[in-house]
Structures are given as C-alpha cells and as structure tokens.
Write a protein that holds these residues in place. Structure first.
Motif, PDB file in Angstrom:
ATOM      1  N   HIS A  18      45.957  38.833  67.701  1.00  0.00           N
ATOM      2  CA  HIS A  18      46.608  39.988  68.193  1.00  0.00           C
ATOM      3  C   HIS A  18      48.034  39.910  67.607  1.00  0.00           C
ATOM      4  CE1 HIS A  18      43.007  40.482  70.877  1.00  0.00           C
ATOM      5  NE2 HIS A  18      42.801  41.767  70.276  1.00  0.00           N
ATOM      6  N   GLU A  21      49.364  44.875  72.201  1.00  0.00           N
ATOM      7  CA  GLU A  21      48.441  45.044  72.325  1.00  0.00           C
ATOM      8  C   GLU A  21      47.814  45.917  72.221  1.00  0.00           C
ATOM      9  OE1 GLU A  21      48.276  47.713  76.915  1.00  0.00           O
ATOM     10  OE2 GLU A  21      50.586  47.197  76.071  1.00  0.00           O
ATOM     11  N   TYR A  22      47.561  46.923  70.913  1.00  0.00           N
ATOM     12  CA  TYR A  22      47.357  47.673  70.339  1.00  0.00           C
ATOM     13  C   TYR A  22      46.442  47.674  69.038  1.00  0.00           C
ATOM     14  CZ  TYR A  22      48.559  50.850  74.136  1.00  0.00           C
ATOM     15  OH  TYR A  22      49.480  50.775  75.716  1.00  0.00           O
ATOM     16  N   GLU A  69      52.648  47.992  64.536  1.00  0.00           N
ATOM     17  CA  GLU A  69      52.296  47.985  65.780  1.00  0.00           C
ATOM     18  C   GLU A  69      51.403  49.804  65.253  1.00  0.00           C
ATOM     19  OE1 GLU A  69      55.548  47.536  68.326  1.00  0.00           O
ATOM     20  OE2 GLU A  69      54.917  44.833  68.769  1.00  0.00           O
TER      21      GLU A  69
END
Length: 71
Positions: A18, A21-22, A69
């Motif tokens: 990743h 986080e999203y 992001e």
C-alpha cells in the motif's frame, strides 16, 4: 511455468503493498522489479524498507504523492 501460475505465485509473494492508508492493494514494486530482473521469485521484502528509488522516480516525473492518495 505457465503465465497463470507465474502471476499466481507473484500475487502470493508480492501482493498487498500500500502506498497510503486508502490505496488499493498493489504488488510490492521493489520486490516485483527484483523478481522480474532476476527471473526468480523470492523474498525481496527485506530490501524494500527505504523506497528512496521510488521517491526519486516520482520526483523525476513530477508526481505528487498526495495526488496518488486521492485516486
């Protein structure tokens, strides 16, 4: 080894990286590059602790991490 088996094995070893986080799961870029360059699947995760090559590449092409992001 068939393409299907190779992709399955690569997914088993390198999927789940990743960038934020999203972000969606992606193959670990460092490990995948090492595996493709050496034509051998292995545990390259230990060398990916400091992705300075990735940061330099993003800077070279003027890619803003915050833009990634949000996508």
């Amino acid at each position: 080894m068939s393409r299907k088996n190779a992709v399955s094995l690569q997914r088993q070893y390198y999927d789940g990286y990743h960038f934020s986080e999203y972000s969606e799961d992606v193959f670990n870029p460092f490990s995948l590059i090492r595996a493709l360059a050496g034509q051998k699947i292995g545990a390259y995760w230990f060398g990916s602790g400091t992705p300075s090559y990735l940061i330099k590449g993003l800077q070279k092409y003027h890619v803003n991490v915050t833009d990634i992001e949000q996508k």
